[in-house]
Write a protein that holds these residues in place. Structure first.
Motif, short mmCIF file in Angstrom:
data_model
loop_
_atom_site.label_atom_id
_atom_site.label_comp_id
_atom_site.label_asym_id
_atom_site.label_seq_id
_atom_site.Cartn_x
_atom_site.Cartn_y
_atom_site.Cartn_z
N THR A 295 1.90 11.27 5.18
CA THR A 295 2.67 9.89 5.08
C THR A 295 3.44 9.71 3.85
O THR A 295 4.07 8.73 3.66
CB THR A 295 1.50 8.91 4.97
OG1 THR A 295 0.80 8.86 3.92
CG2 THR A 295 0.72 8.89 6.33
N ALA B 173 6.26 6.49 2.60
CA ALA B 173 6.23 5.97 1.53
C ALA B 173 7.47 6.11 0.55
O ALA B 173 7.94 5.12 -0.03
CB ALA B 173 4.97 6.64 0.70
N CYS C 40 -0.86 10.90 0.23
CA CYS C 40 -1.25 11.52 1.36
C CYS C 40 -0.12 12.52 1.95
O CYS C 40 0.94 11.92 1.91
CB CYS C 40 -1.52 10.38 2.77
SG CYS C 40 -2.22 11.34 4.20
N THR D 133 -0.12 5.41 0.20
CA THR D 133 0.48 6.30 1.25
C THR D 133 1.12 7.37 0.52
O THR D 133 1.23 8.36 1.27
CB THR D 133 1.60 5.44 2.03
OG1 THR D 133 0.89 4.05 2.32
CG2 THR D 133 2.25 6.19 3.31
N ARG E 164 0.65 -1.11 -0.12
CA ARG E 164 -0.11 -0.10 0.16
C ARG E 164 1.03 1.29 0.05
O ARG E 164 0.36 2.26 0.36
CB ARG E 164 -1.07 -0.03 1.25
CG ARG E 164 -1.76 -1.19 1.54
CD ARG E 164 -2.74 -1.59 0.54
NE ARG E 164 -3.71 -0.55 0.14
CZ ARG E 164 -4.82 -0.63 -0.74
NH1 ARG E 164 -4.75 -1.39 -1.34
NH2 ARG E 164 -5.61 0.58 -0.55
#
Length: 755
Positions: A370, A374, A367, A364, A360
């Protein structure tokens, strides 16, 4: 086969019309030759419309060429055949000129382009003669004509389905000779990358040399956010959207022929796309937002496409020319992420793309809060198989991180820290150290942690250790931080620095560092405890000679905490405390205590400590009281045993009493009971045992009820002057280099960079 069958059928039919009779051998051969020519002509007429609608270029039949190459016998048949061929050629030219389904004819080349109803019409193949004829006559007579020619080609392609051979040559030569003018002009006349502009970009992307010339200009546009301003040769200085260049990069990446050029500029493209992902997530100016809406309208894109469309792999969507340029485009930052995935797929990093999808990581990355996680995950996935690629990316990240900008630099810093070990520090070590030093003093916790991780990597390089001595003051301040991870990394940096044999610890640093380390003996994190004990051990070996005498006082105060932690439940902490205690007794030249520690006779050690330090007995007791509340039972029992040992009591202040004054005979006895005298036991009854829990509870309660004013707090919650206030040592030295040199806290203390 059908042509041959019809030829045989006509032969038998003509024989039947001729009637029975003997035919001479010469006439028979002439008849067969004529009938074969007739059959070939009939087959050509039957199959003429097929290639004219599909290929766009006539290819003569091989069988017909063979028949025409054979020598003929009769002159009249030869003349008849030539007349028939001329008539058929006129018919073919007439069919090429007349269009049935809306053919588009190029006036320059006099060739058929294809049908407007067919989207999959292939691009015509360039002939070698056409290329040679073109380069004999240069098409560009002046640089000022380049923008006008690009606009003319774009306008011409608006009514074409494909790019003809002559236009392909024009586009490629212009891109190779004037890449900046081609890029800026095409981005200005078609910023949303319409169908005609997409055909031109694909034409450029299909040839490697042209892509190598164009990509630097596109990268330059992408790096200027939100608008790129540059004047072309015709004087046009209209701003160009940086996001328009990202759209063009996506179109070019779909072409397989651009693989080598993409590899050449892969690091710069990666950094530029990562910058667009971060910047479009955090800020979208109004003019950029209007531009992106125009892109959606140009390609008939929904404002809120579903998730399946947005997550479709980009290398699949751009495989065919008939598909739309972008069918999954929703927002600018999502499009930038898809373009980055397409770039990685072109670099054959499909496994890394799939791994990010499985973890994921791409979601990530969308955003803002975050993104740095990532990006760090992506760097860890890439560094195992793409070491040269990651090192080039790290090198190109140094320039944007050197700027005094905030807000978008956190993901860049995260990627740099993950791949810092693959960077050649002999070339850019000073730049990296300057970046990490600036972020070490940043108020953002994430940036500070990343800077510490970067310094931890740098400290392992011997060539960087001496240059990092200027950061010792900030590192000492971080030892009083509340975050155990921050303290642990700061301790590791100190330990790595002291591995350099040319570095010694100055007297000022030794005092402040020893005081800060002593407070970390009781930290909640066992890893921090072990590191602090290890650094405390190294401190005694590397302190300069003039700093040993001031250090003895702090080392004497550490005897009791080290003794108690020899009973720690964590065996690593207990072993480190025992080794450090042995080194402290050796440094203080306490031979008796050293022998007891070496033989691990810790019960006798506490008695000997109180007997030798009678003047500090009360101080030792005060230091032992907080350990009665330790969560570890072994530490509580060790503290109780130490408190219950016979001890020397310090002189108490004079108290008023109603008892009569002592007689002169008793005065010498009272004078003998001065400082350091052992307190006599009361004869009224035996004292409680030394390990009594009741005695420990009574003393702990009395200490809490009437705390001693001279008592120093102990434990990880307690602060010190070095931990609560920033270090202010003025021009004094923090580290001293062997040979008389000094490493000051500033630019003067830095060692010269290696040549």
């Amino acid at each position: 086969m059908a042509g041959r069958f019809l030829g045989l059928f006509k032969l038998f039919r003509r024989k039947r019309k001729k009637g029975p009779g003997a035919v001479g051998p010469l006439q028979h051969e002439e008849l067969e030759q004529f009938q074969q020519d007739d059959a070939a002509m009939d087959w050509t007429q039957d199959h003429k419309p097929a290639w004219s609608h599909t290929e766009g270029t006539a290819e003569p039949d091989c069988r017909l060429i063979e028949l025409q190459a054979e020598p003929d016998i009769r002159t009249d048949l030869d003349e008849e055949s030539e007349d028939y061929d001329a008539e058929e050629n006129d018919k073919e030219n007439h069919d090429m000129a007349v269009t049935e389904d809306g053919f588009i004819t190029n006036t320059d080349m006099e060739e058929t382009q294809g049908t407007t109803n067919t989207d999959t019409t292939p691009t015509p193949t360039l002939s070698q003669e056409l290329i040679l004829d073109y380069f004999k006559d240069p098409c560009v007579s002046s640089e000022q004509q380049v923008p006008a020619m690009v606009k003319d080609i774009h306008q011409s392609l608006e009514s074409h389905v494909t790019v003809d051979a002559r236009m392909q040559i024009d586009i490629v030569r212009l891109a190779e000779e004037h890449p900046a003018d081609v890029v800026l002009t095409l981005l200005r006349c078609a910023p949303t990358c319409d169908r005609a502009a997409a055909m031109m970009w694909r034409t450029i992307g299909s040839l490697g040399p042209a892509v190598e010339k164009v990509l630097p200009a596109l990268i330059s546009v992408m790096q200027d956010w939100p608008l790129h301003s540059m004047c072309t040769s015709d004087g046009d200085n209209k701003d160009v959207f940086a996001l328009a260049a990202t759209l063009v990069v996506w179109v070019i990446v779909q072409e397989p022929e651009c693989h080598e050029a993409i590899i050449l500029y892969s690091a710069q493209l990666f950094v530029s796309l990562l910058f667009h992902i971060v910047i479009t997530t955090e800020q979208m100016p109004e003019e950029v937002d209007h531009f992106w809406r125009a892109c959606r309208e140009e390609h008939r894109l929904p404002c809120n496409p579903n998730r399946s469309q947005s997550s479709c792999p980009s290398h699949i969507l751009g495989a065919s020319a008939s598909a739309p340029i972008v069918t999954w485009l929703c927002s600018a930052h999502r499009f930038a992420v898809q373009t980055l995935k397409s770039l990685l797929c072109r670099l054959r990093c499909d496994n890394e793309v799939i791994a990010m999808e499985r973890k994921r990581g791409w979601d990530t990355l969308l955003c803002a809060h975050t993104q740095h996680y990532a990006v760090g995950l992506l760097a860890r996935e890439m560094r195992h198989v793409l070491i040269p690629f990651c090192s080039r990316i790290a090198f190109h990240l140094l320039k944007p991180l050197s700027r005094e900008e905030t807000g978008w630099d956190l993901p860049f810093l995260a990627f740099l820290v993950e791949v810092l070990q693959y960077l050649d520090l002999t070339k850019c070590g000073d730049s990296v150290l300057e970046i990490m030093s600036r972020y070490l003093e940043n108020e953002c916790r994430e940036r500070q942690r990343l800077a510490l991780r970067g310094l931890l990597v740098l400290s392992e390089d011997p060539s960087m250790a001496i240059r990092m001595c200027s950061l010792s003051r900030c590192l000492v301040d971080l030892l009083g931080d509340a975050d155990g991870d921050v303290i642990g990394m700061a301790l590791c940096v100190f330990i790595n620095l002291l591995k350099n044999k040319d570095i010694l610890i100055s007297s000022t640093t030794a005092l402040k560092l020893a005081e800060a380390l002593q407070l970390l003996f009781d930290h909640d994190n066992s890893h921090v405890q072990v590191l602090s004990l290890d650094l405390f051990f190294k401190l005694m070996d590397l302190v300069v000679d003039e700093g040993k005498m001031p250090l003895e006082k702090i080392l004497s105060q550490s005897l009791l905490p080290l003794y108690l932690h020899c009973h720690d439940e964590n065996q690593h902490v207990a072993n480190a405390a025992w080794e450090t205690l042995l080194r402290v007794t050796k440094f203080l030249k306490r031979r008796k205590l050293k022998q007891l520690v070496r033989k691990k006779q810790l019960l006798k050690f506490s008695k000997c400590l109180l007997a030798d330090d009678r003047s500090r007995a009360a101080e030792h007791l005060r230091r032992a009281l907080p350990y009665l509340e330790s969560p570890q039972e072994s530490l509580r029992e060790a503290a109780l045993r130490f408190i219950g040992e016979p001890r020397a009591r310090a002189p108490s202040p004079a108290r008023r009493s109603s008892a009569p004054a002592p007689t002169p005979a008793a005065a010498p006895a009272a004078a003998a009971a001065g400082p350091g005298a052992v307190e006599p036991r009361l004869a009224s009854g035996p004292p409680p045992p030394s390990g009594s829990r009741a005695l420990g509870r009574q003393r702990a309660a009395r200490a809490r009820a009437e705390p001693c004013r001279g008592r120093r707090p102990c434990g990880h919650r307690a602060g010190s002057a070095a931990g609560r206030e920033p270090c202010r040592c003025g021009p004094d030295r923090f580290f001293v280099l062997r040979g008389g040199r000094s490493a000051h806290d500033g630019a003067e203390g830095r060692a010269p960079a290696p040549q």
